[in-house]
Enzyme design. Structure first.
Site, PDB file in Angstrom:
ATOM      1  N   TYR A 124     -13.042  -2.704  12.692  1.00 38.39           N
ATOM      2  CA  TYR A 124     -13.672  -1.338  11.777  1.00 38.39           C
ATOM      3  C   TYR A 124     -14.977  -1.327  12.037  1.00 38.39           C
ATOM      4  CZ  TYR A 124      -8.920  -0.754   9.583  1.00 38.39           C
ATOM      5  OH  TYR A 124      -7.779  -0.418   9.128  1.00 38.39           O
ATOM      6  N   TRP A 164      -4.871   2.982  11.687  1.00 40.76           N
ATOM      7  CA  TRP A 164      -4.541   2.829  10.301  1.00 40.76           C
ATOM      8  C   TRP A 164      -4.852   4.078   9.767  1.00 40.76           C
ATOM      9  CZ3 TRP A 164      -2.256  -0.716   7.508  1.00 40.76           C
ATOM     10  CH2 TRP A 164      -2.359  -0.571   6.257  1.00 40.76           C
ATOM     11  N   GLN A 186       0.861  -1.129   0.064  1.00 44.65           N
ATOM     12  CA  GLN A 186       0.171  -0.020   0.106  1.00 44.65           C
ATOM     13  C   GLN A 186       0.868   1.303   0.069  1.00 44.65           C
ATOM     14  OE1 GLN A 186      -2.594  -1.860   3.351  1.00 44.65           O
ATOM     15  NE2 GLN A 186      -3.805  -0.557   2.297  1.00 44.65           N
ATOM     16  N   HIS A 234       1.306  -9.307   4.301  1.00 47.70           N
ATOM     17  CA  HIS A 234       0.010  -8.396   4.207  1.00 47.70           C
ATOM     18  C   HIS A 234      -0.496  -8.626   2.602  1.00 47.70           C
ATOM     19  CE1 HIS A 234      -2.115  -4.898   6.484  1.00 47.70           C
ATOM     20  NE2 HIS A 234      -2.686  -5.103   5.390  1.00 47.70           N
ATOM     21  N   ASN A 291      -7.779  -6.095  14.598  1.00 47.16           N
ATOM     22  CA  ASN A 291      -8.216  -5.051  13.800  1.00 47.16           C
ATOM     23  C   ASN A 291      -9.538  -4.726  13.750  1.00 47.16           C
ATOM     24  OD1 ASN A 291      -5.573  -5.160  13.111  1.00 47.16           O
ATOM     25  ND2 ASN A 291      -6.010  -5.636  10.690  1.00 47.16           N
ATOM     26  N   GLU A 347      -5.582   1.871  -1.137  1.00 50.87           N
ATOM     27  CA  GLU A 347      -6.652   1.216  -0.380  1.00 50.87           C
ATOM     28  C   GLU A 347      -7.303  -0.014  -1.273  1.00 50.87           C
ATOM     29  OE1 GLU A 347      -7.340   0.610   2.573  1.00 50.87           O
ATOM     30  OE2 GLU A 347      -9.405  -0.338   2.331  1.00 50.87           O
ATOM     31  N   TRP A 348      -6.364  -0.813  -1.571  1.00 50.17           N
ATOM     32  CA  TRP A 348      -6.812  -2.064  -2.603  1.00 50.17           C
ATOM     33  C   TRP A 348      -7.798  -1.962  -3.457  1.00 50.17           C
ATOM     34  CZ3 TRP A 348      -2.860  -5.073  -0.902  1.00 50.17           C
ATOM     35  CH2 TRP A 348      -2.468  -4.929   0.240  1.00 50.17           C
ATOM     36  N   ARG A 368       3.826  -0.308  13.054  1.00 52.77           N
ATOM     37  CA  ARG A 368       3.392  -1.525  12.376  1.00 52.77           C
ATOM     38  C   ARG A 368       3.613  -1.320  10.822  1.00 52.77           C
ATOM     39  NH1 ARG A 368      -1.986  -4.379  10.813  1.00 52.77           N
ATOM     40  NH2 ARG A 368      -1.093  -6.014   9.983  1.00 52.77           N
ATOM     41  N   ASN A 420      -1.563 -10.776   8.149  1.00 46.38           N
ATOM     42  CA  ASN A 420      -2.683  -9.987   8.372  1.00 46.38           C
ATOM     43  C   ASN A 420      -3.881 -10.350   7.818  1.00 46.38           C
ATOM     44  OD1 ASN A 420      -3.474  -6.975   8.748  1.00 46.38           O
ATOM     45  ND2 ASN A 420      -4.156  -7.327   6.584  1.00 46.38           N
ATOM     46  N   GLU A 421      -4.752 -10.257   8.720  1.00 48.86           N
ATOM     47  CA  GLU A 421      -6.483 -10.734   8.372  1.00 48.86           C
ATOM     48  C   GLU A 421      -6.314 -11.518   7.463  1.00 48.86           C
ATOM     49  OE1 GLU A 421      -8.218  -7.256   7.058  1.00 48.86           O
ATOM     50  OE2 GLU A 421      -8.008  -6.077   8.958  1.00 48.86           O
ATOM     51  N   GLU A 426      -4.972  -2.079  14.276  1.00 49.25           N
ATOM     52  CA  GLU A 426      -5.625  -1.276  13.276  1.00 49.25           C
ATOM     53  C   GLU A 426      -6.950  -0.914  13.669  1.00 49.25           C
ATOM     54  OE1 GLU A 426      -6.187  -2.530   9.160  1.00 49.25           O
ATOM     55  OE2 GLU A 426      -4.362  -3.467   9.119  1.00 49.25           O
TER      56      GLU A 426
HETATM   57  C1  PNW Z   1      -7.785  -3.628   6.669  1.00 44.82           C
HETATM   58  N1  PNW Z   1     -14.323  -4.800   7.199  1.00 44.82           N
HETATM   59  O1  PNW Z   1      -9.047  -4.389   6.016  1.00 44.82           O
HETATM   60  C2  PNW Z   1      -6.649  -3.957   6.156  1.00 44.82           C
HETATM   61  O2  PNW Z   1      -5.419  -4.772   7.008  1.00 44.82           O
HETATM   62  C3  PNW Z   1      -5.763  -2.830   5.554  1.00 44.82           C
HETATM   63  O3  PNW Z   1      -4.499  -3.052   4.551  1.00 44.82           O
HETATM   64  C4  PNW Z   1      -6.634  -1.877   4.853  1.00 44.82           C
HETATM   65  O4  PNW Z   1      -6.130  -0.603   4.130  1.00 44.82           O
HETATM   66  C5  PNW Z   1      -7.503  -1.303   6.129  1.00 44.82           C
HETATM   67  O5  PNW Z   1      -8.164  -2.385   6.844  1.00 44.82           O
HETATM   68  C6  PNW Z   1      -8.576  -0.330   5.578  1.00 44.82           C
HETATM   69  O6  PNW Z   1      -9.524  -1.007   4.767  1.00 44.82           O
HETATM   70  C7  PNW Z   1     -10.259  -4.431   6.420  1.00 44.82           C
HETATM   71  O7  PNW Z   1     -14.844  -5.993   7.141  1.00 44.82           O
HETATM   72  C8  PNW Z   1     -10.757  -5.642   6.065  1.00 44.82           C
HETATM   73  O8  PNW Z   1     -14.834  -3.737   7.571  1.00 44.82           O
HETATM   74  C9  PNW Z   1     -12.207  -5.908   6.568  1.00 44.82           C
HETATM   75  C10 PNW Z   1     -12.935  -4.758   6.842  1.00 44.82           C
HETATM   76  C11 PNW Z   1     -12.314  -3.544   7.036  1.00 44.82           C
HETATM   77  C12 PNW Z   1     -10.952  -3.232   6.727  1.00 44.82           C
END
Ligand code: PNW
Length: 502
Positions: A324, A440, A22, A130, A322, A447-448, A85, A174-175, A396
């Site tokens: 969100y 984060w 990223q 990642h 993480n 952002e992917w 990180r 990562n995730e 995150e």
């Molecule tokens: C993360 N959701 O992914 C990633 O680890 C980062 O690389 C990314 O940039 C960041 O969040 C922001 O998107 C996510 O289900 C995966 O809400 C899933 C979710 C959110 C973020």
């Protein structure tokens, strides 16, 4: 927000995060064709295929961090954070994925970054993976082949040996949940490698299975070969979604919420953190029943061998979490189970997910990002109860904005504040063992599948400027004060933008 000052426990770690793909750019640096430089990753390939990325962009340059280690360190010093990180790019270090070919320039870059951090008193927390798998390994089956556990363990050994004298905190993956759900199923977003959607009944479960096996192997490599001399810690990072029953009185909805949590976070934590190990019982049961209904003779959820179960148990020194978003969830009726095109995850769990329209939403319509701070507190409490209060690091938490929004990012300060407050409650009122918090992200980045449409930075980055100029937002100035006082300070007024950030 209450007016009482929220002070965090002494030694609490404040941190910010990024990941290699990223921010680094330099996608084909140092002579790739001879395998002397960076090799391509699945994300290099994916972003260059048309139609995959919202704004049609790629990360060939991104924040150009590969050429800006000093600048990135300067920003971290300004913030005053105790930890940074970031992730290592597997194909930058090992162009074809195997330690038989090493890219010395890649080693040089990370040495420079790590040395700079250590000199500045900032502890590196290094993610090994990642999502940027070497394309060469994907060509041989990637996460769908069982051999990848060994490939990953070899890569991890190379990293421990090369950087472990200075890096004392590692996160293997990562995730994995996001990587397999998006990369092998197209749930939420379509991510790399991204061409398995037609087999989505079982492919994500196989990829996840191999990711868990790979994690455990890497952890055991550290245990056997490095822990004695390097004395560091190895954990993994998971995303936790919180699920609240839509109707809190309904037993069926409560059961649906339980299934959702176990089949999202429990999928990855149960084998490592639960005394019984293995996948959660409810997940094994659901997957078996679903598979039978589909006329299969084996479950779509793979089985671990007894040795693998042992290797997995306890294979994490800290839990990176993480957070969100939260969903409201209800039971899916038999009739609704028959509908066509149900998302795989919802079909397998037998659930329906929704959001409360009152929850603040961020970014374009396709963005799932919303503000539900109390979900973080409930999630942490659940982890405490389910797994015996393990050491958790929030690796995150963040808020996206659109490019056009100003660098006076009031909303980001407000929303991060609310989450830090919920975290404080989890620690002080619920006794959750959380040792740190990570925003984060340090700066706007790629952002992917969202390209540059969702920007998460405490520092903004001008992606039109060849220099990729970084500018502190109000949230950077505010976070600096949070870190300095180890407490939640009020958000800053617009006049904070008039002064230079010290
Ligand atoms: C993360 N959701 O992914 C990633 O680890 C980062 O690389 C990314 O940039 C960041 O969040 C922001 O998107 C996510 O289900 C995966 O809400 C899933 C979710 C959110 C973020």
């Amino acid at each position: 927000m209450s007016t009482e000052i929220k002070v965090f426990p002494e030694g609490f770690i404040w941190s910010v995060a990024t990941s290699a793909f990223q921010i680094e750019g330099a996608a084909r640096e140092d002579g790739k064709s001879l395998f002397l430089g960076k090799g391509p990753s699945i994300w290099d390939a994916f972003t260059h295929r048309e139609g995959n990325i919202a704004d049609g962009s790629n990360a060939d340059v991104a924040c150009d961090s590969y050429h800006k280690a000093e600048e990135d360190i300067r920003m971290l010093k300004q913030l005053g954070v105790q930890q940074y990180r970031f992730s290592l790019s597997w194909p930058r270090l090992l162009p074809n994925g195997k330690p038989s070919e090493v890219n010395p320039k890649g080693v040089e870059y990370y040495n420079k970054l790590i040395d700079g951090l250590v000199a500045a008193g900032i502890e590196p927390l290094v993610t090994l993976y990642h999502w940027d798998l070497p394309l060469a390994l994907n060509d041989r089956g990637g996460w769908l082949t069982s051999e990848i556990a060994e490939w990953f363990a070899d890569y991890a050994r190379f990293c421990f040996r090369t950087f472990g004298d200075r890096v004392k905190k590692w996160a293997t993956l990562n995730e994995p949940w996001t990587h397999v759900s998006c990369g092998y199923n197209g749930d939420l977003w379509v991510h790399a490698p991204g061409k398995f959607a037609e087999f989505n009944e079982w492919v994500p479960y196989l990829a996840a299975h191999n990711m868990l096996r790979a994690h455990a192997k890497a952890y055991r490599v550290y245990d056997k070969e490095f822990r004695g001399s390097q004395a560091g810690q190895v954990g993994l990072v998971n995303i936790g979604l919180w699920y609240e029953p839509l109707n809190p009185e309904s037993e069926a909805d409560k059961a649906a919420a339980y299934r959702s949590i176990q089949m999202q976070l429990g999928w990855f934590l149960n084998p490592i953190y639960h005394p019984e190990g293995d996948y959660p019982a409810i997940m094994k049961q659901r997957m078996k029943e679903n598979s039978e209904k589909e006329g299969r003779v084996t479950s779509r959820l793979p089985e671990f061998t007894p040795e693998e179960l042992e290797e997995l148990k306890g294979s994490s020194d800290f839990l990176g979490l993480n957070y969100y978003i939260t969903y409201l969830v209800r039971d899916r009726t038999e009739e609704e189970m028959q509908e066509k095109g149900i998302r795989r995850r919802l079909h397998d769990a037998g659930t329906m997910e929704s959001s409360d329209p009152a929850w603040k939403h961020f970014g374009p319509d396709y963005s799932p990002f919303r503000s539900i701070p109390w979900g973080l507190r409930r999630l942490l409490k659940w982890i405490k109860e389910e797994y015996g209060n393990p050491t958790v690091m929030i690796t995150e938490n963040g808020v996206p904005q659109r490019e056009a929004q100003s660098d006076y990012d009031k909303e980001r300060m407000e929303v991060l504040s609310e989450h830090i407050e919920a975290l404080h409650e989890a620690i002080v009122l619920d006794g959750c063992n959380v040792i740190g918090y990570t925003v984060w992200s340090l700066m706007d980045n790629y952002e992917w599948a969202g390209g540059y449409e969702l920007l998460f930075g405490l520092f903004s980055v001008d992606f039109r400027d060849p220099e990729r100029k970084r500018t502190p937002r109000a949230s950077a100035r505010w976070y600096q004060k949070v870190v300095k006082t180890n407490s939640l300070v009020p958000i800053l007024g617009e006049d904070c933008m008039d002064e230079e950030m010290d």
